[in-house]
Structures are given as structure tokens and as C-alpha cells.
Scaffold this motif. Sequence first.
Motif, mmCIF file in Angstrom:
data_model
loop_
_atom_site.group_PDB
_atom_site.id
_atom_site.type_symbol
_atom_site.label_atom_id
_atom_site.label_comp_id
_atom_site.label_asym_id
_atom_site.label_seq_id
_atom_site.Cartn_x
_atom_site.Cartn_y
_atom_site.Cartn_z
ATOM 1 N N LEU D 135 36.704 39.772 38.836
ATOM 2 C CA LEU D 135 36.187 41.244 38.426
ATOM 3 C C LEU D 135 34.425 40.886 38.666
ATOM 4 O O LEU D 135 34.173 41.442 39.874
ATOM 5 N N LYS D 138 34.669 39.911 43.060
ATOM 6 C CA LYS D 138 34.949 40.764 43.681
ATOM 7 C C LYS D 138 33.336 41.522 44.114
ATOM 8 O O LYS D 138 33.481 42.363 45.012
ATOM 9 N N LEU D 139 32.412 42.077 42.968
ATOM 10 C CA LEU D 139 31.439 42.702 42.247
ATOM 11 C C LEU D 139 30.471 41.346 43.848
ATOM 12 O O LEU D 139 29.746 42.518 44.983
ATOM 13 N N PHE D 159 38.950 39.921 53.026
ATOM 14 C CA PHE D 159 40.448 39.069 52.661
ATOM 15 C C PHE D 159 39.957 38.881 51.497
ATOM 16 O O PHE D 159 40.624 39.105 50.199
ATOM 17 N N SER D 162 39.780 41.106 48.501
ATOM 18 C CA SER D 162 41.398 41.405 48.077
ATOM 19 C C SER D 162 42.415 40.926 47.056
ATOM 20 O O SER D 162 42.875 41.227 46.144
ATOM 21 N N ARG D 163 41.840 39.352 47.700
ATOM 22 C CA ARG D 163 42.581 38.059 46.737
ATOM 23 C C ARG D 163 41.419 38.991 45.760
ATOM 24 O O ARG D 163 42.765 37.986 44.537
ATOM 25 N N GLU D 165 41.087 40.822 43.745
ATOM 26 C CA GLU D 165 41.786 42.209 42.674
ATOM 27 C C GLU D 165 42.573 41.047 42.116
ATOM 28 O O GLU D 165 43.896 42.050 41.076
ATOM 29 N N SER D 166 43.855 41.189 43.564
ATOM 30 C CA SER D 166 45.038 40.824 43.093
ATOM 31 C C SER D 166 44.729 40.088 41.328
ATOM 32 O O SER D 166 45.847 39.671 41.145
ATOM 33 N N ASN D 168 42.629 39.485 39.324
ATOM 34 C CA ASN D 168 42.686 40.398 38.693
ATOM 35 C C ASN D 168 44.273 40.953 37.802
ATOM 36 O O ASN D 168 43.853 41.010 36.453
ATOM 37 N N PHE D 169 45.037 41.417 38.400
ATOM 38 C CA PHE D 169 46.279 42.396 38.384
ATOM 39 C C PHE D 169 47.176 41.090 37.749
ATOM 40 O O PHE D 169 47.617 41.361 36.841
ATOM 41 N N SER D 170 47.342 39.492 38.521
ATOM 42 C CA SER D 170 48.265 38.973 37.917
ATOM 43 C C SER D 170 47.505 38.742 36.522
ATOM 44 O O SER D 170 48.523 38.277 35.871
#
Lengths: 229, 229, 229, 229, 229, 229
Positions: D135, D138-139, D159, D162-163, D165-166, D168-170
Motif C-alpha cells: 500500500l 502504491k501511495l 503499470f 497496478s502491480r 495492488e495485485s 497486496n491482493f495476493s
Amino acid sequence: MFKHVKDMEYTVHVDRPDPRFAVLLLEQFGGGNGELKAAMQYFSQSLGCNDPKIRDLLQDIAAEELSHLEMVGEALAMLIGGVDTVPRDFAANHMALLGGGPLLINSGGEPWTANYVNSNGDIYTDLSSNAGAELRAKLIYERLLQQTDDAGVKDMIRFLLSREESHNFSFMQAIKTLKGTGVNKDFRDSDFSKKYMNMSTGQGDSRGPWNQGSGTSYESDPNLRYGGP
Amino acid sequence: MFKHVKDMEYTVHVDRPDPRFAVLLLEQFGGGNGELKAAMQYFSQSLGCNDPKIRDLLQDIAAEELSHLEMVGEALAMLIGGVDTVPRDFAANHMALLGGGPLLINSGGEPWTANYVNSNGDIYTDLSSNAGAELRAKLIYERLLQQTDDAGVKDMIRFLLSREESHNFSFMQAIKTLKGTGVNKDFRDSDFSKKYMNMSTGQGDSRGPWNQGSGTSYESDPNLRYGGP
Amino acid sequence: MFKHVKDMEYTVHVDRPDPRFAVLLLEQFGGGNGELKAAMQYFSQSLGCNDPKIRDLLQDIAAEELSHLEMVGEALAMLIGGVDTVPRDFAANHMALLGGGPLLINSGGEPWTANYVNSNGDIYTDLSSNAGAELRAKLIYERLLQQTDDAGVKDMIRFLLSREESHNFSFMQAIKTLKGTGVNKDFRDSDFSKKYMNMSTGQGDSRGPWNQGSGTSYESDPNLRYGGP
Amino acid sequence: MFKHVKDMEYTVHVDRPDPRFAVLLLEQFGGGNGELKAAMQYFSQSLGCNDPKIRDLLQDIAAEELSHLEMVGEALAMLIGGVDTVPRDFAANHMALLGGGPLLINSGGEPWTANYVNSNGDIYTDLSSNAGAELRAKLIYERLLQQTDDAGVKDMIRFLLSREESHNFSFMQAIKTLKGTGVNKDFRDSDFSKKYMNMSTGQGDSRGPWNQGSGTSYESDPNLRYGGP
Amino acid sequence: MFKHVKDMEYTVHVDRPDPRFAVLLLEQFGGGNGELKAAMQYFSQSLGCNDPKIRDLLQDIAAEELSHLEMVGEALAMLIGGVDTVPRDFAANHMALLGGGPLLINSGGEPWTANYVNSNGDIYTDLSSNAGAELRAKLIYERLLQQTDDAGVKDMIRFLLSREESHNFSFMQAIKTLKGTGVNKDFRDSDFSKKYMNMSTGQGDSRGPWNQGSGTSYESDPNLRYGGP
Amino acid sequence: MFKHVKDMEYTVHVDRPDPRFAVLLLEQFGGGNGELKAAMQYFSQSLGCNDPKIRDLLQDIAAEELSHLEMVGEALAMLIGGVDTVPRDFAANHMALLGGGPLLINSGGEPWTANYVNSNGDIYTDLSSNAGAELRAKLIYERLLQQTDDAGVKDMIRFLLSREESHNFSFMQAIKTLKGTGVNKDFRDSDFSKKYMNMSTGQGDSRGPWNQGSGTSYESDPNLRYGGP
Ligand SMILES: [Ca+2]
Ligand SMILES: [Ca+2]
Ligand SMILES: [Ca+2]
Ligand SMILES: [Ca+2]
Ligand SMILES: [Ca+2]
Ligand SMILES: [Ca+2]
């Protein structure tokens, strides 16, 4: 300019290698109150110092501290001995791996940093920083004295310890000649500079010359007075 | 012991204060390839050096680097000028607040650290570290030369730059006398020491004397060979 | 781009946990002459390198150093063992508390810092920095070899040691192709670049190819000449 | 092992040199929430990770972060341009002096340090550290996006953003599979773990799900209860 | 404002001096996951926080962490004992030399640095950083619990460990109230944010909820797709 | 224990955002002579202090310095303004990227480090360190006063500056009560402690109360006496 003379300021003798004590002694080679810190502090201050007399004082002591750095360094090289003499069960890993000469680290392995140096461009302030710094250096030498029985090392430490006292004395004498100048000008002439804020309260609250007398007023509950919205 | 002589090694002239360039010049005062790094590297190495001739070489150059530190420091004090002369819109905040003399920081504000010093107790290794260090120092001076028009400052930088070349030459000459000793003993006499691993592949893969000839074998896909389970 | 392959470059075996040696080995994981330093130095240099052949050389070795970092890291994980196996009387406090995997610290507990990296944007200079760096890395591996009897660990260290020799050789070969370029252009063509300043004097003053011959002039008392007011 | 492929993970275009923005972008090259930090954090964690599935996850993302480091590094080299193109009035001194390639420093000039890395040997803890780290990364990219108009640079940042975020989700998905293990075992099952201590008092004292409900008890004046003598 | 009350938040008992354990406990005084880090992280965040309820939460916990710093510090002073009681064969050199009170260093001798603090000015991000930080702090306390048999120290550690759980819970609860704001806004709504890049390949490649399901697409050979020239 | 009260010690007003001055003011938030340094120095010293009166003094001032840290921090948050208000041409990159609240860095971007803290376990020494530290803090505030025209900020700085004077006075008064104890015991009672070594020679050599009188002997050429072989 700096010139190096092969003779040391004071001859150093070490009776036998002692890697354990070498680790402790590193504190005065590459530590926060060690000889490099002192040398660099006074040298940096001298560059910005426009008072020629104080400049000479700073340069005299800076050069001496470099010579102390050499004494401590030579003692360390003798105390460490060859890389092969460091036993495998020795706790000081750095020394086993990197040995052959002392590193500019403190006794905990932290590398020397210019964050140790206080040089602020006001002579009164700088000399006050120096007076405190010499006391800290002396204190470390006193504790080192308790950690070795090597007569040669003890003799060297006593010499260095005495020199810190001498430097502290010189700085204190020089400060006296500067009273009322620089940061000391118009000192403690405002209201807030004469108050004592009792910010820590409970069993142990004490009074002394630091919070009474000499025009000091004691604020027992400071935020009720000045911090309202 | 170190003695300080009031005359500088080479007289420094600065035509006028220039805080912007002073910030850049800090790189050679408190930066990773600056004068203090060089002085402390050679001085630390000399303490563990048992070859008296190389020891003298290291001490000669260490003392000279300290004298260069002084030259750069004096130039900085002149370039900075008084604290009051630093304009409010000046980007170098540290200098405006802490000025009066140079700090042992690099041009980005990072304090000097002993992490810059390479002293490892093997003479061949240490001299090789020194040869590279002198080139880096020279390179920084070349770039500094492009950033000022002050004739006095340029003259000082040219002197210092020439001295780095001289030191690099001396270290390279001394290395030649030590071939086959220390870390250079039995050098490149094993199989793996003669292989080149092509670990980065694709458009741009190149061949040259570094990965062919002189008994070098080229492994184009290394992990198929030695890293199996 | 970097891709990770599950097989290692060279298979690592460790006979039994040995937290004491793990602490020493950390020097090559997170220390100043360790594998991360090497990888980041060559990788950073490659980004600014416009010579495609040298760029490939730097990228080949950078990727290999990352693979060495992995080998050392896997060995460390095996040498450390589980957190619960670290005995209470063990000196390496960090390992007892934070274990489970190696930290990017050196054998003295100091975290890795980019201050270790020399990347200056001149190819001749960068390759010289690299040649010295490889010797230092080799030296540390030689000393580590003396501190363990574990056959698997010794085998790994011998592999890594040989690779440092190989890299040193490649960098030295590449330097030869660049003579007279960059920082090496017009090298030692001024008066001051041919002088040797005898700044350290007394018993031990020595002469050698570093201060005589090859057009070198010897200044026995430098400041009398250039530092007058 | 790590292998380098000459193609980048995602092709980087830069429209024109912009040293000012390059300084900002350094934050993601050598800064505390940048690509090297991420790569080294996941790589270190993977070495001590005994769960093969999580180990693969950590290694997949570690290798990708190294590939992002390369993308940011290539963009930096293009944004910096040649050393000679950096104007004299440019505030980023480091870049003018040391340029030719990006340094592992943050946008304020501070060198990268392993203090940024959180690797603690408990998978649940490590993945939670990672979720927060993504996070923050990304910030920083979001703010960088506001500081440039270069279409190519913006495309690269989108790009990379977005990665993060990906990733963080994983990490969040993986944490769910580990509930009740490691540091999460027997979580919040003691009295003190259910109290909320109101240590900051006055106008602004608030209540919310963090200090009421879910079995939480609210201590409005904590030291009266547990800290007596 | 901060006020100090002489009573501690929770009374600390230490049965007997134990310098060895004191060194370990330093990790929570001056270490990267210790009490000062927590206090300064939440305090810094609160200064830039415009949500008054979250601001109160941050200030409540910041003040409590300072009170924990005091508890740990008092325990350290008791565990260290007088300078004279530290035996000569003790590995923790720093403590023998500088003792008399705890230093803001970690268990490996590294001084506390603000690099440990994550404060980024986005509430959602900051609270996520805090949730992870509390888990790390708890983990260190769990390991410390295994390293001492002192009943008083164990009691203190259990209290502190419970408080970390409580703080983690509060931060997680607060995060829930902020879903879809700040860095969490429009989260994972682009193509690249839903891909999983399989950058580490070979024996061990695994699938799980982190790289399949939930709209995730799996790229088994990423650079063939987006990194061409 | 520490408790936080929502009211500040002294109400802070800022007339308008001024990111340039905010960068300068950071020196007193996260710098080497700033409020956190003072708070942590006195707090650390208090933990090892067995004199209850001096302990209260240290705790009173430590708590006040934390309250000053808050005042400076609140002023910084107002001076920085929102992240979006920082103009693109602003030199302080860190602030543009990481803003939203102040970071614990100095005005040059260097993170706060515990290397700034002097806590040595001897009361006389510690108080001397503190006296110098307060002068340095005052000096920085004096220079900050010259760098802003904002009436609210000037009012805050004048308050803080006065408080440093008050603290310096308290520490000096307390030192007087400790004469002849600790490191001050048997001070300057050896021969070497009364010598002045003239290590820097040439035009500028000076005499003053620091090297004559009070029993001081002046060694004009020190190494001829004590450093022979
Ligand atoms: Ca009180
Ligand atoms: Ca290749
Ligand atoms: Ca000589
Ligand atoms: Ca509250
Ligand atoms: Ca995979
Ligand atoms: Ca003199």
C-alpha cells in the motif's frame, strides 16, 4: 597542513594480545566519544572560527586528538594480534573476519559517523559542546581502566585520560573569556526563560536550585496557563 | 604523531562566496570519495601493515589527504561566507541553519560514515582498493571543475586532481612489487575461477577478452550444470 | 528482467546447524564486501553504461552475484536452524530474537547500506572499483574458510571464492580495453601529478618505485614550497 | 538462481530528460518503500520460509520487484540524461556530481538501508508486513503520477501502481489461509488484550469500533489501576 | 502536550540483574519493532491526520507506547545493574562501557533510526502499516518470553504482548471503517492489477487463492508478453 | 507513565503555509539538536539515574521536550499544508512525495538517529552534555528566527528559544551541586592533566588562560619529550 612524525606523542606499550579488550577499546577509536570524533569536531569548528586565538586552541587540540587516535590505533593493532590468533570461540565476529588492523567502529560494531560531531559556528556554543565531550571521553577511559590488567595499556589510558581533563580545563577557561557573546548574549532575559515547568509529577517531585531561587518561577501545572485554545 | 602547521600544503584562493558551489564541494569534504575517506582509509590500513616500506607510503599519503581535507575545508568556509549571507531562497537548508563552517556531510546532506573506508588487513587487497578510490576521487574533481568559473577554486581543484593521479600511480607501482603475495597468491588456479557464467541473456550478449581467451571457458547456460538437485 | 529459477547456481550442502558460523557468514550476505553489495554495484553501473559490451559484462556478473546471495542465504537458513535451537548462552542476540531467516546485516549486526556501492558513471573508474571489490570479497571468503570444518560449507565457499577470482580477472581484462579513455585520459600529464610528497617523516622513511623513477620527483618538505602565504 | 533477460518486464518509454522528476522517482529506486526494499523483503522472507507454497509466492514477487527495480532504473537513466546536461542551477547536487546512472538513494539523498526490510520468520507476520508495504508503494506512485506530464513515464507508473495492488491482493489472500497460525494463534484471549487505554485525553476524545464493542473494555484513566507502587 | 506521571502504566518487577537478557530486551527499547518506533510512528501520523476520531486513536496509542518504552527502560536499568557488576567476560561490550542506563540501540548494537517509522499521510495506508507493526512487536515479545525465567520480567512481557494484540485489533477495526477511501479507492480495477506474474519457476511452482480465482489471471511467462522491444 | 493532553503546552499559530520554511524547521523536529533528541537524551539518562532529585529534573524536562516536539510538529503540519499544495518546482522532494505530516528527518533529509543522544550513566557528565545541547538548540532557533516573517511562527520560536535558556540554566545550577563527584572527582590532579601541547604551530600561535596560568605548563614541541622509542 598536517604532517605525520613517526614517533608517537606518548610511547605505547602492550604486554600481550587481548582481542576481548581490543573490542572494548574500539569505543575510543571509532566510537561516539572517541578520538576521531574529538579530532573532527575541533577541526571542523576551527575552519569556521574567525577568532584567531580560539582557532589556534582548536587546532592545537585537534592535532593532538589525531595523535591520540594513532596511539589507540597502535594499541589496538597490538591487542588484536594476527588474524590467525583470534580464537574460533571469540564473540567479536568483525575482528575475526576483518582483522589485521582496527576498524573505525565502536565496541558494538557500529561504524563511525559524522553525526557524532557538534560544530555549529558559534564559538561559545562550540566550546560548551567540547567541554561536555571531553568529560564523556574521560568517563569512557575510566571504565576501560577497570576492564584490563595490562600495565602498558593502563599507562596509556591514564595518559589519555589526563589529557581529556586538560582539554576540558582549557575549553572551560576559554568559555570564560567569551561570556556575553554569541548565543550567550542577552541570556535568560525573557519571562519564559525564567520559568520551570513541572511536567513530571507525583512521588519524587523535588525542589532545588534548578527550579527555585535566582529569579526562577515554578509552574506546577503548566498547560492550564499557556496551552488553552 | 600528527602535527599541524599553519601554512597549507598549497595556498587556496577563493574569488567570492558561492554557497551553491560550496554544497557541491562538500562531496569532497564529507562524501564517500572525499578527502576524509582517503585519509582514514590509508591511516587505518597503515596501523595493521607490517611491511615498513608500504607503511611509510600509506602514512605519507594519509597525512597528505588530511592536508587536502584542510584545503577543501578552508575553501568551503570562504565559499559559504557568513550565515547571514545565505539567501532565504537557497536550497541548501543545512547550510543556512548550521553554517559558519563546513559539516562532514556529502553534497546530498548525508553524514560521513566509516562505511566508506576499505581496510582489510591484506596489503595487496588494500592497495587495490586504494587505486580505485583515487580514480573515483579524481572523477569527482573533474565534475566539480565543470561546475565553477572561480579561477582560484579551479586552481585548487586542478592541484588536488593532479595529486589523486599521483597517488593512483604510486599505489599501482607498489602493487607490482607485491604480485603473487597475499590474496594474489595462487590466483585463478581452480576450474571455477576460469569460467565465465552467461547469466544475462538476450539481445546484447557479447564476447570479449573478459569471457574468452586466457584459458577462459564460457558457460552459456550455467544452472543446467551445477545447480541440479 | 530478472527471473528466478528454483535450482541454485551451485548446489549448497550444510552438514549441521552452526549458529556461531552463521553469524560470521552474514558478512557475505549483508556486509560491505558481500554478495548484495556486488550485485547492486554492477547492476547500478549497468544502468548508466552506454557501452553495450561492458553493459552485458556488468549484467552477467550482477545476475550471478544475486545467485550467490541466494546460495549464501540458503546456507545461512540451514546454519541458523529453527529459532528454538539457538541456545540461551549464544552471543548473537539478533539471531535469537529475529531468526527464522537471515537478515541483511553484517557479522557485527550493522544493516546493509547503499554506502557500500561504488557507481560513478565512468566505465574505467567503475571497473577499477569492481576489481578491488572482488579482491576484498575473496579475502573474506578465505578467512571464513579458516573458521569452519563443515565440508559442505567449505565446498560452497571454495566455489564462491573461485568465482570472485574469475570476476576480478574479467574486470581487469575489460579495463585493458579502455586504456586512455574516461578518467584515464591524459593521465599524469601535469607537474603535480608526478610529485611524491613526503608528509610522514622519521625512522621508517622509505624509497621505492612508488616515489622514485618513472619521472617521479620527491618533495622531502612539501609545505616549504607551495603553502606559503 | 536469478537470471537476467535483456527484455524488460514492461517496456519503458521516456519522452525527454527531466532531472527534477528523476530526483523524485529515486524514491522508488533507493527509498524506504521502493522496489529494492520490496525485492529484498520478500527474498529474505523466502529463505526462512518452510511452507513451499508461500515460498513460491514470495519468490515470484521478489523476482518481479527486481524487474521493477530495473524498469525504474532504466527510466531514471533516461530522465537524468548525460552528466553534462544537468544545469548548474539544479538543486539535486548529488545527481550533478555522481550522475551517469541512478544511485540507490531516496529522493532526499539518503542511501538505501536494510533497516527498511521487515523479515521476522513468522509467515503470518511477514505477509501482514508485506500487505502494508504494498500500500505504501502504491501511495508513492500515486503521488509521483501527480508530478509529471511525461506520457511514457505516466504509463510506466500506472503499470507499476497496478502491480502493487495485485501484490497486496495476493498477500491478503494468502493471509486468509493462515488464520489462527503463528503469531495469530490464541490471539486476543487475555484480559489486557481486550482493554482500550485512554491515554490521550481532552477535547477530541472519541469512541468507535476500535474502543467499544467486540468485548472491548474502555479504561478512561489507566494508571490509577495497574501502575500503583 | 505530554505529561509524565511518576507511576508506571503497569508496575514492573525484576527478580535479579541479568545483563545477558538485558541485551536481548534492548530490541524492544531501541530496536526496529520496539516501543519507541511504535510511539513515534503513531505520533507522526497523528500530526498529519485530519480525521479527529482516528487522530484520537493514534494519540491514545502513541502515549501508551511511550509508557511502554518507560516500562521496558525501567526493567532494563534493573536488569543491567551497576556498571561494576557487568563481568569482564560479558559479550555485550557496549553495556560494560556505557552502562548506567539503557541506550536506544537494538540487541545487535545498532542505534535507533527514524527509518523504522512508516508515516505516509494516507490514513488507510498508515493504519495498515500499524497493524503489521503490532504483529511484529508481539512476535518479538513471544521470543523474549522464551529467553528468560524471571517471573517478574515474564509478567511484564505478557502484559506488553497483550497490549500489542489490543492495538492490532483496534487498528484493524478502524481500517474497516475506511474501506474504499484513500489508497483503497478504486482498488484493483485495472487489468494489470488482476494478473499474477510467475517470475520464479521450477520445482515448487504452486497455485493458491493468491494466484487463481477472484478474477486473477496467471501469466506463466510474463516477459514474452509486455517487455518486447 | 506518559499521558497526552489535547491542549498544547503553548498555543501555536501559523499565518500561512510555507513549505520552504517547513523544511528548515524540520531541523528541530528530526534533527541532531532538535526536540526529539533532547527528550530522548533526558529520558534515557533518567532511567539510570539514582539521585531522585536529578531524576525528577530530567523527567520534568524530558516531558517538556516531548511537548515541544508536538508544538513543532503541529506547526510543521500547518506549514506543509496538503500534499497537493506543494508546487512542482519545490526543492524539497521528500515533502512532495511523503507529505501529509512531518517526518523525523533533519533539514537535509537525514533521518533521526539515536547517535545524537548522549547518555553515559554519570550524572555530572550527563548534565554537562545537556548544558551544551541546550545551547545548540537555542542557536538553531535563533537562526530559524531569521528565516521567517510569519508572526505566529516567530512567537512560537521565541517561546521555544526561551525554554532552552531556562533548561540550560537549570542544568548549570544542578551541576554546581555535584562538584567533586563522579567524573569530576580528583579532576586535573596529575601532571599530564596540567600540560598544554602546542601541536599546531606557525603564524597564529597564541597564548591565553587556556594555556597559561592556573598551574598550566606549555609544551612547545611535545613529541621530543614523551614519544621517543
Ligand atoms: Ca517534577
Ligand atoms: Ca551475457
Ligand atoms: Ca615518508
Ligand atoms: Ca482519547
Ligand atoms: Ca512460481
Ligand atoms: Ca598552537
